[in-house]
Design a protein around this motif. Structure first.
Motif, PDB file in Angstrom:
ATOM      1  N   TYR A   1      65.868  73.175  38.871  1.00  0.00           N
ATOM      2  CA  TYR A   1      66.567  71.947  39.253  1.00  0.00           C
ATOM      3  C   TYR A   1      66.637  70.997  38.055  1.00  0.00           C
ATOM      4  O   TYR A   1      65.704  70.908  37.250  1.00  0.00           O
TER       5      TYR A   1
ATOM      6  N   TRP B   1      66.692  67.220  36.734  1.00  0.00           N
ATOM      7  CA  TRP B   1      66.290  65.869  37.060  1.00  0.00           C
ATOM      8  C   TRP B   1      66.884  64.909  36.035  1.00  0.00           C
ATOM      9  O   TRP B   1      66.862  65.182  34.832  1.00  0.00           O
TER      10      TRP B   1
ATOM     11  N   ARG C   1      68.088  64.382  41.535  1.00  0.00           N
ATOM     12  CA  ARG C   1      67.778  65.816  41.488  1.00  0.00           C
ATOM     13  C   ARG C   1      69.040  66.607  41.840  1.00  0.00           C
ATOM     14  O   ARG C   1      69.643  66.396  42.904  1.00  0.00           O
TER      15      ARG C   1
ATOM     16  N   ASP D   1      68.146  70.335  50.234  1.00  0.00           N
ATOM     17  CA  ASP D   1      66.853  69.826  50.698  1.00  0.00           C
ATOM     18  C   ASP D   1      66.476  68.497  50.038  1.00  0.00           C
ATOM     19  O   ASP D   1      65.329  68.055  50.152  1.00  0.00           O
ATOM     20  N   ASN D   2      67.416  67.841  49.334  1.00  0.00           N
ATOM     21  CA  ASN D   2      67.131  66.499  48.828  1.00  0.00           C
ATOM     22  C   ASN D   2      66.838  65.554  49.992  1.00  0.00           C
ATOM     23  O   ASN D   2      67.385  65.720  51.094  1.00  0.00           O
ATOM     24  N   PRO D   3      66.004  64.533  49.798  1.00  0.00           N
ATOM     25  CA  PRO D   3      65.519  63.740  50.936  1.00  0.00           C
ATOM     26  C   PRO D   3      66.558  62.878  51.634  1.00  0.00           C
ATOM     27  O   PRO D   3      66.368  62.514  52.798  1.00  0.00           O
TER      28      PRO D   3
ATOM     29  N   TRP E   1      66.414  61.312  44.705  1.00  0.00           N
ATOM     30  CA  TRP E   1      65.104  61.829  45.073  1.00  0.00           C
ATOM     31  C   TRP E   1      64.121  60.691  45.333  1.00  0.00           C
ATOM     32  O   TRP E   1      63.333  60.739  46.265  1.00  0.00           O
ATOM     33  N   SER E   2      64.147  59.664  44.487  1.00  0.00           N
ATOM     34  CA  SER E   2      63.290  58.497  44.660  1.00  0.00           C
ATOM     35  C   SER E   2      64.036  57.267  44.169  1.00  0.00           C
ATOM     36  O   SER E   2      65.015  57.373  43.423  1.00  0.00           O
TER      37      SER E   2
ATOM     38  N   ARG F   1      53.476  69.064  39.165  1.00  0.00           N
ATOM     39  CA  ARG F   1      53.819  67.744  39.686  1.00  0.00           C
ATOM     40  C   ARG F   1      54.651  66.985  38.658  1.00  0.00           C
ATOM     41  O   ARG F   1      54.442  67.119  37.448  1.00  0.00           O
TER      42      ARG F   1
ATOM     43  N   GLU G   1      57.161  61.263  44.023  1.00  0.00           N
ATOM     44  CA  GLU G   1      57.074  61.922  45.322  1.00  0.00           C
ATOM     45  C   GLU G   1      58.423  61.883  46.028  1.00  0.00           C
ATOM     46  O   GLU G   1      59.218  60.953  45.849  1.00  0.00           O
ATOM     47  N   ARG G   2      58.657  62.879  46.827  1.00  0.00           N
ATOM     48  CA  ARG G   2      59.920  63.026  47.550  1.00  0.00           C
ATOM     49  C   ARG G   2      60.231  61.806  48.412  1.00  0.00           C
ATOM     50  O   ARG G   2      59.421  61.394  49.251  1.00  0.00           O
ATOM     51  N   GLY G   3      61.409  61.200  48.191  1.00  0.00           N
ATOM     52  CA  GLY G   3      61.881  60.104  49.016  1.00  0.00           C
ATOM     53  C   GLY G   3      61.134  58.800  48.843  1.00  0.00           C
ATOM     54  O   GLY G   3      61.376  57.848  49.592  1.00  0.00           O
TER      55      GLY G   3
END
Length: 377
Positions: free
Chosen positions: A160, A162, A186, A196-198, A219-220, A236, A254-256
């Motif tokens: 992926y 970023w 992302r 599957d992105n938040p 993503w964030s 991570r 972190e996701r979302g």
């Protein structure tokens, strides 16, 4: 005391109370010079790709010899913090010769924004060139001003892409879900959005939001100016970003998650207005580590090599105003601790690890050309 009136004795006494400069734990070798370099990427054969802010790209051998500037580069909007930015290799670069470039692009009415393009690096002719250049992502919307593009890039272990998309110094963009500024993005390698992105379902869950299509990329959010991304040894993702007047941050991504800017920061506005600290708003993710006075981070890597065995798993952060490389220990529990700071005597824009574990470093240009340095034990 009369003896203090003797200038020579006074000079000796002053020297005695000035702390000695700590010896650097590495040898610094100058390899090449550039006009305002911004990013360095290591090719599989050990050669480097180096970008210059005004829009140039060079292939550099380990002995410092350089190619002609690469032909077929995109037009960049140069000025302020804008221009050519990052360069990264596609995970299958050895087979497809594809590279990714980020840069500032002009819009209408004096606006501009960051973009990411991919292209094939062709070395078959006398001069290296790019072919099949394709823009795969744009910062939205384009805005006035010349600051906070971000546009650092990273491919993760799953392939992926970023992209750091900073707030463009507009504050509220970081919390605006109809803008991808002030966010971490992302994507797939072709610029399409992973399912599957938040925030893929954000529109259906918020029908009053206009469907402009940027939120699925996110993503964030709540970021100010993210200029370094790195994966730790456990996979991570960490990001380092510039705070306002104080409060530079190192964040475990972190996701979302929402990191709170401009609602919270451990710094304040440049005009002196106070901002709420992170510990006053539990709904936002707080930084794992923060700095006041600031270090002005420009880039980051997590060290994986053996040349500096004590550094393995540590983050090395390029410091601009701090004119240093800052070494940070990353904890298994998501904590982070600065353990050492190496005074480099110049603004450090980029850091990258070589295959043998040595460290490539780019100095930002000032009154003199920016240097490409190699750090070895």
């Amino acid at each position: 005391m009369k003896y203090l009136l003797n200038p020579l004795i006074l000079f000796v006494v002053m020297l005695a109370v000035v702390p000695a400069q700590a010896e650097l734990p590495f040898t610094v070798s100058e390899v090449a010079k550039f006009d305002d370099p911004w990013s360095v990427a290591v090719m599989p054969d050990g050669r480097l790709l180096v970008t210059e802010v005004k829009g140039s790209l060079f292939i550099v051998k380990e002995d410092g010899s350089q190619s002609r500037d690469v032909a077929g580069m995109p037009d960049v909007r140069y000025g302020g913090q804008g221009g050519m930015g990052d360069v990264v290799l596609h995970p299958d670069f050895a087979d497809n010769h594809m590279i990714y470039l980020s840069y500032a692009e002009a819009g209408v009415g004096g606006t501009q924004g960051a973009v990411v393009a991919r292209a094939i690096l062709d070395e078959s002719g006398r001069r290296p060139s790019l072919s099949d250049l394709e823009v795969i992502w744009r910062q939205y919307p384009k805005l006035m001003g010349y600051g906070h593009y971000g546009h650092r890039m990273l491919f993760d272990n799953e392939g992926y892409l970023w992209i750091t998309s900073s707030d463009r110094q507009k504050f509220t963009t970081a919390q605006d879900m109809q803008s991808n500024a002030g966010k971490l993005v992302r994507l797939h390698d072709d610029g399409s959005v992973p399912k599957d992105n938040p925030f893929v379902d954000y529109y259906s869950e918020n029908p009053k939001v206009d469907d402009d299509g940027v939120y699925p990329q996110i993503w964030s959010l709540g970021h100010r100016n993210v200029l370094g991304l790195a994966l730790d040894l456990d996979g991570r993702l960490w990001g380092v970003e510039m705070g306002p007047a104080g409060g530079d941050e190192l964040n475990l991504i972190e996701r979302g998650a929402n990191y709170g800017y401009p609602v919270v920061s451990n710094g304040d506005h440049y005009d002196g207005r106070e901002m709420a600290d992170h510990d006053t708003h539990s709904e936002f993710n707080a930084p794992a580590l923060w700095w006041t006075p600031v270090i002005s981070p420009g880039d980051m890597l997590v060290y994986r090599g053996k040349a500096f065995s004590d550094w393995r798993g540590n983050a090395l952060i390029a410091g601009l105003s701090s004119r240093a490389i800052v070494r940070v220990e990353l904890g298994d529990d998501g904590t982070a601790t600065e353990v050492e700071r190496y005074d480099m005597g110049a603004r450090i824009r980029s850091v990258e690890e070589a295959a043998d574990g040595s460290i490539w470093v780019l100095e930002e240009s000032g009154t003199k050309p920016g240097r490409l340095l190699r750090l070895t034990p």
